[in-house]
Write a protein that holds these residues in place. Structure first.
Motif, PDB file in Angstrom:
ATOM      1  N   LYS A   7       4.940   5.885   1.806  1.00 13.08           N
ATOM      2  CA  LYS A   7       4.793   7.283   1.080  1.00 13.08           C
ATOM      3  C   LYS A   7       5.997   7.197  -0.024  1.00 13.08           C
ATOM      4  O   LYS A   7       7.157   6.913   0.184  1.00 13.08           O
ATOM      5  N   PHE A   8       5.465   7.642  -1.011  1.00 14.30           N
ATOM      6  CA  PHE A   8       6.478   7.948  -2.102  1.00 14.30           C
ATOM      7  C   PHE A   8       6.455   9.580  -2.632  1.00 14.30           C
ATOM      8  O   PHE A   8       5.243  10.045  -2.741  1.00 14.30           O
ATOM      9  N   PHE A   9       7.372  10.277  -2.814  1.00 11.21           N
ATOM     10  CA  PHE A   9       7.554  11.740  -3.217  1.00 11.21           C
ATOM     11  C   PHE A   9       8.307  11.678  -4.423  1.00 11.21           C
ATOM     12  O   PHE A   9       9.524  11.316  -4.577  1.00 11.21           O
ATOM     13  N   LEU A  10       7.781  12.290  -5.511  1.00 13.10           N
ATOM     14  CA  LEU A  10       8.351  12.397  -6.740  1.00 13.10           C
ATOM     15  C   LEU A  10       8.864  13.859  -7.204  1.00 13.10           C
ATOM     16  O   LEU A  10       8.494  14.838  -6.569  1.00 13.10           O
ATOM     17  N   LYS A  50       3.065  11.558  -3.645  1.00 11.02           N
ATOM     18  CA  LYS A  50       2.881  12.992  -3.754  1.00 11.02           C
ATOM     19  C   LYS A  50       4.222  13.876  -4.503  1.00 11.02           C
ATOM     20  O   LYS A  50       5.179  13.027  -4.641  1.00 11.02           O
ATOM     21  N   ASP A  51       3.564  14.867  -4.861  1.00 12.52           N
ATOM     22  CA  ASP A  51       4.716  15.871  -5.255  1.00 12.52           C
ATOM     23  C   ASP A  51       5.868  16.280  -3.990  1.00 12.52           C
ATOM     24  O   ASP A  51       5.329  16.810  -3.188  1.00 12.52           O
ATOM     25  N   LYS A  52       6.951  16.060  -4.260  1.00 13.73           N
ATOM     26  CA  LYS A  52       8.009  16.343  -3.111  1.00 13.73           C
ATOM     27  C   LYS A  52       7.957  17.851  -2.915  1.00 13.73           C
ATOM     28  O   LYS A  52       8.053  18.247  -1.808  1.00 13.73           O
ATOM     29  N   THR A  58      -1.139  15.596  -3.957  1.00  8.43           N
ATOM     30  CA  THR A  58      -1.157  14.081  -4.204  1.00  8.43           C
ATOM     31  C   THR A  58      -0.965  13.916  -6.152  1.00  8.43           C
ATOM     32  O   THR A  58      -1.676  14.983  -6.604  1.00  8.43           O
ATOM     33  N   LEU A  59      -0.662  13.046  -6.366  1.00  9.55           N
ATOM     34  CA  LEU A  59      -0.358  12.597  -7.939  1.00  9.55           C
ATOM     35  C   LEU A  59      -1.539  11.608  -8.225  1.00  9.55           C
ATOM     36  O   LEU A  59      -1.301  10.418  -8.016  1.00  9.55           O
ATOM     37  N   LEU A  83       0.898  -1.179  -0.151  1.00  9.49           N
ATOM     38  CA  LEU A  83       0.057   0.026  -0.028  1.00  9.49           C
ATOM     39  C   LEU A  83       0.838   1.434   0.027  1.00  9.49           C
ATOM     40  O   LEU A  83       1.813   1.043   0.883  1.00  9.49           O
ATOM     41  N   GLY A  84       0.534   2.142  -0.820  1.00 13.96           N
ATOM     42  CA  GLY A  84       1.367   3.501  -0.756  1.00 13.96           C
ATOM     43  C   GLY A  84       0.332   4.658  -1.392  1.00 13.96           C
ATOM     44  O   GLY A  84      -0.819   4.660  -1.625  1.00 13.96           O
TER      45      GLY A  84
END
Length: 407
Positions: free
Chosen positions: A117-120, A51-53, A58-59, A47-48
């Motif tokens: 959490k993943f930040f791009l 988001k934009d860093k 949210t993306l 699960l994740g």
């Protein structure tokens, strides 16, 4: 005091209690079968949230898949959340979103069931500075040629052409200070001068009529040209005879390493150019030709008067180059072209150009050289009317021969 129950009442109460316990056991069993798979499934999912860093937004619609297995990927929802089936851990999870850098993270079995959490990071593209200028910044420092414009053969071919025919003189009309008498003509009027006040030469030999088809096309085959220089003012002292401008045209010397060629088929004419080494890498040749084919289709006309008409023009170019050591270079150039218009054997109009030049360039030292040019130019025109009473043939020609040395 305890209430008094009869045997029958105790039996009924016992039956109700047993039924109630059975229902509780059934509900507990159903809960075990329904909740356990969901719990196990949650434990096997990754699960994740994405988001934009930089903005923490949210993306939505990001692509998430395992590396090497793009077909089983998922897409983030409107909240940026996603859930993807975990398999063969540890494995690399890849996240892609348009306009952002690709994110890759190595996940193990410890990450299952957790909300990651993943930040791009935005993928910023930096474009290099583009500078548009007419000439080099130091052009006026290294060159003393005032009022001179140069045009290469590559730039000439990139200019839109009438009927698909690339034309040198029409390209010069786009330069500042040059105008034309009308659309579709090749006459040059430089800084208020007339068309006959321009000196036009090929490898140092003057050409007296530089046009085909009554001025719609010039006599210069673009495949045979190396470049052209237009002097609108401050004409060099070694060139004389005209007061408006000088158009100095150079033919290609040919490829001294291998034989190559180029050509084209147009709506008006077709052309072919072949050049390559002659005897060794110190010598080369160039042969180029162009011809119209309108007269070829006239023979298929049903009207005899049209079938007997003549309309054509052609050009032939040739150049030889050879070097004697590192100090001497010799070139021999020649051009021959002709136009003719005939109307049912009753009227004829035509002209012919034939120019040749020989050049000897010798380098005596690093700062001293010798340049010798000898040329011969021939021009002839013909007007003929076939009539018993008023018919005539008017033919004339003139030539110019000269030699010019420069040190």
């Amino acid at each position: 005091m305890l209430p008094f129950f009869r045997n029958t009442d105790l039996k009924k109460l016992n039956d109700v209690a047993m039924k109630y316990c059975s229902n509780l056991f059934f509900l507990a069993l159903m809960n075990l079968f329904l909740i356990s798979p969901l719990f196990g499934q949650e434990k096997s999912m990754i699960l994740g949230n994405i988001k934009d860093k930089s903005t923490n937004e949210t993306l939505v619609g990001a692509n998430i898949y395992w590396e090497g297995d793009i077909n089983t990927g998922v897409v983030s929802d409107e909240k940026g959340d996603f859930a993807i089936q975990a398999h063969e851990l540890p494995n690399t999870l890849v996240i892609k979103f348009i306009g952002y850098m690709v994110s890759k993270r190595e996940l193990s079995s410890n990450d299952m069931g957790k909300e990651l959490k993943f930040f791009l990071l935005p993928d910023e593209l930096d474009l290099e500075e583009v500078v548009v200028s007419e000439q080099r910044e130091d052009h006026h420092i290294v060159s003393l040629d005032i009022g001179k414009n140069t045009l290469s053969a590559q730039a000439l071919k990139s200019i839109p052409a009438l009927f698909g025919e690339v034309d040198l003189l029409r390209g010069l009309q786009l330069l500042p200070g040059v105008i034309t008498a009308g659309e579709g003509t090749t006459g040059l009027f430089v800084r208020g001068g007339s068309a006959d006040q321009n000196l036009i030469q090929i490898d140092g030999a003057p050409i007296f009529n530089p046009s085909h088809f009554f001025g719609f096309f010039s006599v210069f085959n673009p495949d045979a040209l190396s470049g052209v220089s237009l002097y609108k003012g401050n004409i060099p002292a070694q060139f004389g005879g005209r007061i408006s401008s000088l158009v100095d045209i150079s033919l290609k010397e040919g490829n001294a390493q291998k034989i190559s060629g180029e050509g084209g088929i147009g709506s008006i004419s077709s052309r072919l150019t072949v050049h390559g080494p002659l005897f060794s890498d110190r010598s080369s040749f160039l042969v180029s030709g162009r011809r119209t084919y309108a007269d070829i289709f006239l023979v298929f006309a049903q009207d005899e008067n049209i079938r007997n008409n003549q309309l054509y023009f052609y050009d032939l170019n040739g150049k030889l180059m050879w070097r004697d050591g590192n100090k001497n270079k010799f070139t021999l150039s020649s051009y021959y072209g002709s136009d003719f218009l005939g109307a049912n054997n009753q009227f004829g109009l035509g002209w012919t150009n034939w120019v040749s030049s020989f050049n000897w360039n010798r380098s005596i030292s690093e700062t001293f050289y010798w340049d010798l040019t000898a040329y011969h130019s021939y021009y002839q025109y013909l007007i003929a009317i076939d009539d018993e009473q008023n018919g005539f043939d008017w033919s004339n020609y003139f030539t110019e021969t000269g030699i010019r040395a420069q040190v």
